[in-house]
Enzyme design. Structure first.
Site, short mmCIF file in Angstrom:
data_model
loop_
_atom_site.label_atom_id
_atom_site.label_comp_id
_atom_site.label_asym_id
_atom_site.label_seq_id
_atom_site.Cartn_x
_atom_site.Cartn_y
_atom_site.Cartn_z
N LYS A 197 21.37 27.83 45.58
CA LYS A 197 22.63 27.83 46.35
C LYS A 197 23.50 29.02 45.96
O LYS A 197 23.99 29.75 46.82
CB LYS A 197 23.40 26.53 46.07
CG LYS A 197 24.86 26.58 46.47
CD LYS A 197 25.62 25.32 46.10
CE LYS A 197 26.18 25.27 44.70
NZ LYS A 197 27.51 25.90 44.51
N ASN A 198 23.69 29.21 44.66
CA ASN A 198 24.64 30.25 44.23
C ASN A 198 24.10 31.66 44.45
O ASN A 198 24.88 32.61 44.50
CB ASN A 198 25.03 30.04 42.76
CG ASN A 198 25.94 28.83 42.60
OD1 ASN A 198 26.44 28.30 43.60
ND2 ASN A 198 26.16 28.39 41.37
N CYS A 212 40.64 24.29 41.74
CA CYS A 212 39.68 23.25 42.08
C CYS A 212 39.51 22.34 40.88
O CYS A 212 40.15 22.53 39.85
CB CYS A 212 38.35 23.85 42.53
SG CYS A 212 37.41 24.52 41.19
N ARG A 239 40.72 28.86 38.36
CA ARG A 239 39.79 29.77 39.03
C ARG A 239 40.48 30.89 39.82
O ARG A 239 40.42 30.94 41.05
CB ARG A 239 38.82 28.99 39.90
CG ARG A 239 38.05 27.98 39.07
CD ARG A 239 36.92 27.36 39.80
NE ARG A 239 35.83 28.27 40.04
CZ ARG A 239 34.78 27.96 40.80
NH1 ARG A 239 34.72 26.79 41.37
NH2 ARG A 239 33.81 28.82 40.97
N ASP A 275 27.19 25.46 34.27
CA ASP A 275 26.76 24.55 35.34
C ASP A 275 25.75 23.50 34.88
O ASP A 275 25.33 22.65 35.67
CB ASP A 275 26.16 25.36 36.52
CG ASP A 275 27.21 26.15 37.27
OD1 ASP A 275 28.41 25.91 37.05
OD2 ASP A 275 26.83 27.03 38.07
N ARG A 334 26.86 19.04 47.93
CA ARG A 334 27.20 20.47 48.01
C ARG A 334 26.15 21.32 47.29
O ARG A 334 25.99 22.49 47.61
CB ARG A 334 28.57 20.73 47.37
CG ARG A 334 29.72 20.18 48.19
CD ARG A 334 31.05 20.61 47.59
NE ARG A 334 30.94 21.96 47.10
CZ ARG A 334 31.48 22.41 45.97
NH1 ARG A 334 32.18 21.60 45.21
NH2 ARG A 334 31.32 23.65 45.59
C1 EPZ Z 1 30.12 31.13 39.93
O1 EPZ Z 1 31.50 30.92 40.19
C2 EPZ Z 1 29.39 29.90 40.40
N1 EPZ Z 1 29.64 29.70 41.82
C3 EPZ Z 1 29.82 28.68 39.61
O2 EPZ Z 1 29.00 27.58 40.00
C4 EPZ Z 1 29.60 28.93 38.11
O3 EPZ Z 1 30.10 27.84 37.38
C5 EPZ Z 1 30.32 30.20 37.70
O4 EPZ Z 1 29.88 31.32 38.53
C6 EPZ Z 1 30.08 30.59 36.24
O5 EPZ Z 1 28.70 30.76 36.03
C7 EPZ Z 1 28.94 30.36 42.74
O6 EPZ Z 1 28.08 31.19 42.44
C8 EPZ Z 1 29.18 30.03 44.17
P1 EPZ Z 1 33.29 33.31 37.64
P2 EPZ Z 1 32.53 32.11 40.07
O7 EPZ Z 1 34.14 34.21 38.47
O8 EPZ Z 1 31.84 33.41 40.32
C9 EPZ Z 1 37.39 33.51 35.25
C10 EPZ Z 1 28.54 25.37 40.72
O9 EPZ Z 1 28.72 24.24 40.19
N2 EPZ Z 1 37.82 34.43 36.31
O10 EPZ Z 1 32.07 33.91 37.03
O11 EPZ Z 1 33.71 31.79 40.89
C11 EPZ Z 1 37.15 32.10 35.75
O12 EPZ Z 1 38.33 31.36 35.84
C12 EPZ Z 1 29.63 26.44 40.64
O13 EPZ Z 1 27.52 25.67 41.35
C13 EPZ Z 1 39.01 35.10 36.18
O14 EPZ Z 1 39.75 34.94 35.20
O15 EPZ Z 1 32.90 32.05 38.54
C14 EPZ Z 1 36.18 31.60 34.71
O16 EPZ Z 1 36.86 31.23 33.56
C15 EPZ Z 1 30.89 25.94 40.03
N3 EPZ Z 1 39.40 35.96 37.19
C16 EPZ Z 1 35.32 32.83 34.41
O17 EPZ Z 1 36.13 33.95 34.78
C17 EPZ Z 1 38.61 36.17 38.29
O18 EPZ Z 1 39.02 36.97 39.16
C18 EPZ Z 1 33.99 32.89 35.13
O19 EPZ Z 1 34.20 32.65 36.54
C19 EPZ Z 1 37.41 35.49 38.40
C20 EPZ Z 1 37.03 34.62 37.39
#
Ligand code: EPZ
Length: 435
Positions: free
Chosen positions: A22-23, A116, A121, A319, A411
């Site tokens: 999915k991701n 969320c 996020r 995850d 989802r």
């Molecule tokens: C991806 O989300 C995945 N989603 C998430 O999977 C997964 O948990 C996450 O990566 C971490 O591996 C998809 O691929 C659709 P991040 P993403 O930006 O990219 C912080 C699932 O269950 N951050 O890598 O949105 C953030 O808050 C989902 O399948 C900032 O501070 O996650 C977090 O602490 C849930 N500023 C960390 O970085 C930003 O602009 C990593 O988040 C972006 C992120």
């Protein structure tokens, strides 16, 4: 709203083929916005998030059809560039449309994703990356309004690290946008997740020039335009890890096909430490694709307690934290689980406690004090992976567990109940309005 009713205590024994990721699929689909030529994606799972992405892309002028075992996406109308709140609020990954749309159409308006269940996020790193490529960005009425001066972005060197590591979708956005920028872009502290490598593979097949995907430094030489491509999505490492935990928690034996073992080393390392064995069934076969192995998962009768900390790839994935915690509830001793990516991602803790687990949370760490048995109960969690953890707990628990609101699970897991039932679980989907 559907629920799962699980009669626990059945040993799983059977074969499960791992679906496409999915991701990985979500940003791959958004890449259709980068070209006026059609893309064919194979192995895209049939999930609620994927259907939402289809809706979003259709609104943005992409024609989408299913034919010949693949999903065909063709951007035929590039006049619309507004990803509306209605869709973005159903799926945070809508933010993936921002970079591609800005790079190809010179402008994009994407509703700002809200918080969320797993935390705030933010998307500041996405925006920082696009600003470094020359974008002008404003917020208006809850929307991100991005423009590329003169219609084209410009390559630059960008640091994408944040307090919690890099950003997966932020790296996807900036890397996608940079493919059409003028000049060279270097992303430093890029996410190294396999989903980024898969996206780079698709973009390269479309004509992009990308080096270093999978490492913390990605270099992209911008090109004038991108073409079409035919691409197969990598198997879902999180689904594979979830079924590994399912085999272990029921003391069963599952064969997983198309298992992406190559990107699950942190998971298998922790599972092995706890007494779970993941054995390739074609050991040493030189032709075996390391992302599509056939493995058998079994567990020792008494599980050992372990320490685990979630980290960006190649560390232990956030995850899989909830699913592993469910398993550790039944280990013989105290385990320590620390969450370093989403420090609030503990919705499953209170629900597992309702099933008799002994969990003690301090900040972003949970001490899991193993118990001999879990007890079935009605439970609910408003996060996809937390819900998966509760299903696993239900498979092992004595008596009946009712997992409410399984639309969260839908989802990210295709027909989970049917696949578990085929391997011997007693699990049924019930529409609770009919009950
Ligand atoms: C991806 O989300 C995945 N989603 C998430 O999977 C997964 O948990 C996450 O990566 C971490 O591996 C998809 O691929 C659709 P991040 P993403 O930006 O990219 C912080 C699932 O269950 N951050 O890598 O949105 C953030 O808050 C989902 O399948 C900032 O501070 O996650 C977090 O602490 C849930 N500023 C960390 O970085 C930003 O602009 C990593 O988040 C972006 C992120």
């Amino acid at each position: 709203m559907d629920t799962f009713v699980i009669e626990g205590g059945r040993r799983l024994d059977g074969t499960i083929r791992i679906n496409g990721s999915k991701n990985a699929a979500l940003p791959l689909m958004a890449a259709a916005l980068l070209s006026d030529q059609p893309l064919t994606l194979r192995g895209v799972p049939d999930l609620a998030d994927i259907r939402n992405m289809r809706r979003l892309l259709a609104e943005l002028g992409v024609e989408i059809g299913d034919n010949d075992g693949g999903m065909r996406l063709h951007a035929v109308d590039e006049s619309e560039s507004h990803a509306r709140y209605d869709i973005v609020r159903t799926m945070r990954a809508s933010i993936c449309a921002l970079g591609p749309m800005l790079a190809r159409r010179g402008a994009a308006r994407v509703s700002m994703p809200g918080g969320c269940a797993i935390g705030d996020r933010p998307v500041d790193l996405h925006l920082r990356g696009l600003v470094a490529l020359g974008a002008h960005i404003e917020l208006e009425g809850g929307d991100i309004i991005a423009k590329a001066p003169g219609g084209r972005l410009k390559g630059d060197t960008i640091f994408l690290g944040g307090a919690f590591g890099s950003t997966v979708l932020g790296t996807a956005n900036v890397m996608s946008a940079a493919t059409l920028a003028e000049g060279t872009t270097v992303i430093e502290s890029a996410a190294c997740e396999p989903e980024i490598v898969d996206l780079a593979r698709l973009l390269t097949a479309m004509g992009a020039q990308i080096e270093g995907a999978g490492s913390p430094r990605i270099t992209i030489r911008g090109v004038e335009s991108l073409g079409g491509a035919d691409h197969t999505v990598i198997p879902d490492r999180i689904e594979a890890a979830t079924y590994m935990c399912a085999a272990a928690i029921t003391n069963g034996s599952l064969v997983l096909e198309d298992c992406p073992l190559d990107c699950l080393l942190a998971v298998t390392d922790r599972l092995e430490a706890a007494g779970v064995h993941v054995d390739p069934l074609e050991p040493g076969a030189p032709e075996a694709d390391p992302m599509r192995r056939r493995v058998r998962v079994t567990a020792e009768r008494v599980l050992r307690p372990i320490e685990v900390t979630t980290q960006p790839h190649p560390g232990f994935p956030t995850d899989v934290q909830a699913q592993l915690m469910a398993l550790l509830c039944l280990a013989d001793g105290n385990s320590v689980v620390t969450e370093k990516i989403f420090p609030e991602r503990f919705l499953h803790v209170a629900e597992l406690s309702r099933m008799g687990a002994r969990l003690f949370r301090v900040g972003n760490t949970v001490v899991v004090s193993g118990v001999r048995t879990l007890k079935g109960a009605p439970v609910m969690a408003s996060d996809l992976r937390a819900s998966a953890g509760l299903v696993l707990a239900g498979l092992a628990a004595e008596g009946t567990t009712v997992v409410n609101r399984v639309y969260h699970l839908d989802r990210g897991y295709e027909k989970m109940e049917e696949r578990l039932a085929a391997a011997g679980a007693t699990i049924t989907r019930v529409d609770d309005r009919a009950a």
